[in-house]
Design a protein around this motif. Structure first.
Motif, PDB file in Angstrom:
ATOM      1  N   THR A   1       4.538   6.918 -16.837  1.00 47.98           N
ATOM      2  CA  THR A   1       5.673   7.430 -17.591  1.00 47.98           C
ATOM      3  C   THR A   1       6.873   6.523 -17.346  1.00 47.98           C
ATOM      4  N   PRO A   2       7.337   5.770 -18.351  1.00 45.87           N
ATOM      5  CA  PRO A   2       8.458   4.846 -18.146  1.00 45.87           C
ATOM      6  C   PRO A   2       9.730   5.586 -17.733  1.00 45.87           C
ATOM      7  N   LEU A   3      10.480   4.954 -16.850  1.00 43.87           N
ATOM      8  CA  LEU A   3      11.719   5.549 -16.359  1.00 43.87           C
ATOM      9  C   LEU A   3      12.936   4.727 -16.784  1.00 43.87           C
ATOM     10  N   HIS A   4      12.996   3.461 -16.379  1.00 41.12           N
ATOM     11  CA  HIS A   4      14.074   2.583 -16.820  1.00 41.12           C
ATOM     12  C   HIS A   4      13.656   1.127 -16.651  1.00 41.12           C
ATOM     13  N   GLU A   5      14.431   0.235 -17.256  1.00 41.14           N
ATOM     14  CA  GLU A   5      14.179  -1.192 -17.148  1.00 41.14           C
ATOM     15  C   GLU A   5      15.362  -1.864 -16.474  1.00 41.14           C
ATOM     16  N   GLU A   6      15.070  -2.855 -15.638  1.00 45.72           N
ATOM     17  CA  GLU A   6      16.097  -3.586 -14.915  1.00 45.72           C
ATOM     18  C   GLU A   6      15.986  -5.070 -15.273  1.00 45.72           C
ATOM     19  N   PRO A   7      16.993  -5.642 -15.938  1.00 45.95           N
ATOM     20  CA  PRO A   7      16.918  -7.064 -16.322  1.00 45.95           C
ATOM     21  C   PRO A   7      17.003  -7.977 -15.111  1.00 45.95           C
ATOM     22  N   LEU A   8      16.283  -9.080 -15.152  1.00 48.80           N
ATOM     23  CA  LEU A   8      16.413 -10.084 -14.101  1.00 48.80           C
ATOM     24  C   LEU A   8      17.692 -10.870 -14.311  1.00 48.80           C
ATOM     25  N   VAL A   9      18.435 -11.098 -13.231  1.00 51.03           N
ATOM     26  CA  VAL A   9      19.703 -11.825 -13.287  1.00 51.03           C
ATOM     27  C   VAL A   9      19.757 -12.800 -12.127  1.00 51.03           C
ATOM     28  N   ALA A  10      20.595 -13.822 -12.264  1.00 50.29           N
ATOM     29  CA  ALA A  10      20.897 -14.721 -11.155  1.00 50.29           C
ATOM     30  C   ALA A  10      22.081 -14.146 -10.405  1.00 50.29           C
ATOM     31  N   LEU A  11      22.027 -14.240  -9.091  1.00 45.76           N
ATOM     32  CA  LEU A  11      23.056 -13.644  -8.249  1.00 45.76           C
ATOM     33  C   LEU A  11      23.592 -14.716  -7.297  1.00 45.76           C
ATOM     34  N   ALA A  12      24.925 -14.808  -7.214  1.00 51.03           N
ATOM     35  CA  ALA A  12      25.545 -15.828  -6.369  1.00 51.03           C
ATOM     36  C   ALA A  12      26.876 -15.326  -5.852  1.00 51.03           C
ATOM     37  N   SER A  13      27.402 -16.008  -4.863  1.00 47.99           N
ATOM     38  CA  SER A  13      28.758 -15.735  -4.401  1.00 47.99           C
ATOM     39  C   SER A  13      29.727 -16.496  -5.306  1.00 47.99           C
ATOM     40  N   PRO A  14      31.004 -16.126  -5.328  1.00 46.86           N
ATOM     41  CA  PRO A  14      31.979 -16.827  -6.188  1.00 46.86           C
ATOM     42  C   PRO A  14      32.132 -18.309  -5.852  1.00 46.86           C
ATOM     43  N   THR A  15      31.777 -18.716  -4.628  1.00 47.48           N
ATOM     44  CA  THR A  15      31.946 -20.118  -4.221  1.00 47.48           C
ATOM     45  C   THR A  15      30.722 -20.982  -4.483  1.00 47.48           C
ATOM     46  N   ALA A  16      29.638 -20.400  -4.970  1.00 46.03           N
ATOM     47  CA  ALA A  16      28.404 -21.163  -5.181  1.00 46.03           C
ATOM     48  C   ALA A  16      28.607 -22.229  -6.247  1.00 46.03           C
ATOM     49  N   ALA A  17      28.001 -23.395  -6.048  1.00 45.58           N
ATOM     50  CA  ALA A  17      28.139 -24.508  -6.983  1.00 45.58           C
ATOM     51  C   ALA A  17      27.302 -24.276  -8.231  1.00 45.58           C
ATOM     52  N   GLY A  18      27.831 -24.706  -9.388  1.00 46.09           N
ATOM     53  CA  GLY A  18      27.075 -24.609 -10.629  1.00 46.09           C
ATOM     54  C   GLY A  18      27.856 -23.927 -11.731  1.00 46.09           C
ATOM     55  N   GLN A  19      27.734 -24.486 -12.947  1.00 44.87           N
ATOM     56  CA  GLN A  19      28.426 -23.920 -14.105  1.00 44.87           C
ATOM     57  C   GLN A  19      27.473 -23.226 -15.070  1.00 44.87           C
ATOM     58  N   THR A  20      26.170 -23.380 -14.860  1.00 44.98           N
ATOM     59  CA  THR A  20      25.161 -22.688 -15.665  1.00 44.98           C
ATOM     60  C   THR A  20      24.145 -22.061 -14.709  1.00 44.98           C
ATOM     61  N   VAL A  21      23.314 -21.197 -15.258  1.00 44.65           N
ATOM     62  CA  VAL A  21      22.293 -20.555 -14.418  1.00 44.65           C
ATOM     63  C   VAL A  21      21.374 -21.607 -13.810  1.00 44.65           C
ATOM     64  N   ARG A  22      20.949 -22.581 -14.611  1.00 44.45           N
ATOM     65  CA  ARG A  22      20.033 -23.600 -14.098  1.00 44.45           C
ATOM     66  C   ARG A  22      20.693 -24.421 -12.994  1.00 44.45           C
ATOM     67  N   GLU A  23      21.957 -24.798 -13.189  1.00 46.56           N
ATOM     68  CA  GLU A  23      22.665 -25.543 -12.146  1.00 46.56           C
ATOM     69  C   GLU A  23      22.808 -24.696 -10.887  1.00 46.56           C
ATOM     70  N   LEU A  24      23.118 -23.436 -11.067  1.00 45.83           N
ATOM     71  CA  LEU A  24      23.293 -22.530  -9.934  1.00 45.83           C
ATOM     72  C   LEU A  24      22.024 -22.457  -9.092  1.00 45.83           C
TER      73      LEU A  24
END
Length: 299
Positions: free
Chosen positions: A159-182
Motif C-alpha cells: 500500500t503506497p504511503l508517500h514518495e521522497e525525491p532524491l536530492v543533493a545535500l551540501a553545506s553552504p560553503t561546499a564548492a560547486g555551482q551545479t549539482v554535478r560540480e557539487l
C-alpha cells in the motif's frame, strides 16, 4: 515463543528449498536456520529434510508434517486475535516494523491509538527494508513501513504511503555551482549500498555519469545529514518526508538535473494478503497518512 519461530522457519525452508534462501527471507544467518531445523528434528524425533545435495528438500516425514505445521501456526495466529472488542474499539497484539525515517511519526501515531484503545498492544521494531519485509513474510511482523523494492510477491500486499525525491545535500560553503560540480568537487558521503536506497543512489550517480570521491559510507541518513552540516562532505539522499532540510540555514538542498527525469524513493506498508490483524494495521496506516496530510496542510 522459540518453537513457533522454528516452525515459521521450517515453513520458509519448505517454501524456498534451501537454508540459505530461507535465511535471507526470515532475516537470520544460514547457521541459525540450520541450528533451528536440527533442534526441531531432535524435538520431533525424526529427520525432516533430504540434505544429500545443496538444497534442503523435505523428505516424506517433512512433507507429511507440512499441513500440520501450517494448521498449528494458523491456530496460534487466531489465539492472538482480540476477544470481542467493544464497538469502535481496537484490541489485540500487533507487531509493526518501520525504517528509521518513519519511526518518529509512527511512534506518535501508535501512542495516540493506544491512549484511545485500552486493549490495544502495539510493539514497534525498526530495521532495514529488506529485513523488515522478510519478517512480515515469515509472520514475525504483521506489517511494516518500508522502501519499495522492484520485487512483488503474490502473497504480500503493498500500500503506497508517500514518495521522497532524491536530492543533493551540501553545506553552504561546499564548492560547486551545479549539482554535478557539487558531487564531483567535494568528498562524497555515501549511503549504505547494501540497502535499497543506497543501491538506488548508486544507479542515479551512474545515470548522471558523475564520478564522486567516496569518503565515508554510512547506514543512517540522519548521520549523513549531520556530517554534511559539519562540512565533512556532500551527499545524495532522499528528501525525508518529515525533515526540514530546505529551511535549515546550515544546509543547501539541490534538486537533481531535469535531464535524468524524476527520481523518487517510494515508501509504503507491506503486509501479508491475509492475516488476522488487518483492521489494526489499516488503522495505523490511516492515522499515519492523516498525520502526514495535516503536516502538508500547515505548509
Amino acid at each position: 515463543m522459540s518453537t513457533v519461530r522454528f516452525l515459521r522457519t521450517f515453513m520458509a525452508v519448505a517454501r524456498y528449498g534451501s537454508f540459505s534462501e530461507a535465511a535471507e527471507r526470515v532475516a537470520l544467518t544460514q547457521a541459525a536456520v540450520s541450528f533451528q531445523m536440527r533442534a526441531l528434528e531432535e524435538d520431533l524425533g525424526r529427520e525432516l529434510f533430504d540434505r544429500s545435495g545443496r538444497l534442503a528438500l523435505l523428505n516424506a516425514a517433512g512433507r507429511e508434517l507440512l499441513p500440520e505445521v501450517k494448521q498449528l501456526l494458523d491456530l496460534y495466529d487466531r489465539m492472538r486475535l482480540p476477544q470481542k472488542p467493544g464497538p469502535g474499539q481496537l484490541a489485540g497484539s500487533v507487531a509493526f516494523g518501520a525504517i528509521v525515517s518513519c519511526m518518529g511519526a509512527l511512534s506518535k501515531v501508535v501512542s495516540q491509538l493506544k491512549r484511545r484503545h485500552d486493549s490495544l498492544d502495539v510493539r514497534l521494531f525498526t530495521g532495514k527494508s529488506g529485513e523488515l519485509a522478510s519478517k512480515v513474510e515469515s509472520g514475525d511482523l504483521d506489517a511494516a513501513f518500508v522502501v519499495e523494492s522492484g520485487r512483488r510477491m503474490a502473497s504480500m500486499r503493498w500500500t503506497p504511503l508517500h514518495e521522497e525525491p532524491l536530492v543533493a545535500l551540501a553545506s553552504p560553503t561546499a564548492a560547486g555551482q551545479t549539482v554535478r560540480e557539487l558531487l564531483e568537487r567535494n568528498p562524497f558521503l555515501r549511503f549504505d549500498r547494501t540497502q535499497r536506497t543506497g543501491l538506488q543512489i548508486d544507479r542515479v550517480l551512474r545515470r548522471m555519469n558523475v564520478h564522486v570521491h567516496d569518503f565515508l559510507e554510512l547506514n543512517a541518513i540522519e548521520t549523513v545529514v549531520e556530517l554534511v552540516r559539519q562540512e565533512v562532505g556532500v551527499s545524495l539522499l532522499p528528501q525525508l518526508m518529515w525533515a526540514q532540510w530546505r529551511t535549515a540555514p546550515d544546509l543547501r538542498v539541490w534538486d537533481l538535473p531535469e535531464d535524468i527525469g524524476p527520481v523518487v524513493r517510494a515508501v509504503g506498508m507491506i503486509e501479508r494478503r491475509e492475516h488476522a490483524r488487518q483492521n489494526i494495521t489499516e488503522s495505523i496506516f490511516k492515522e499515519y497518512a492523516a498525520l502526514h496530510q495535516a503536516r502538508d496542510d500547515k505548509r
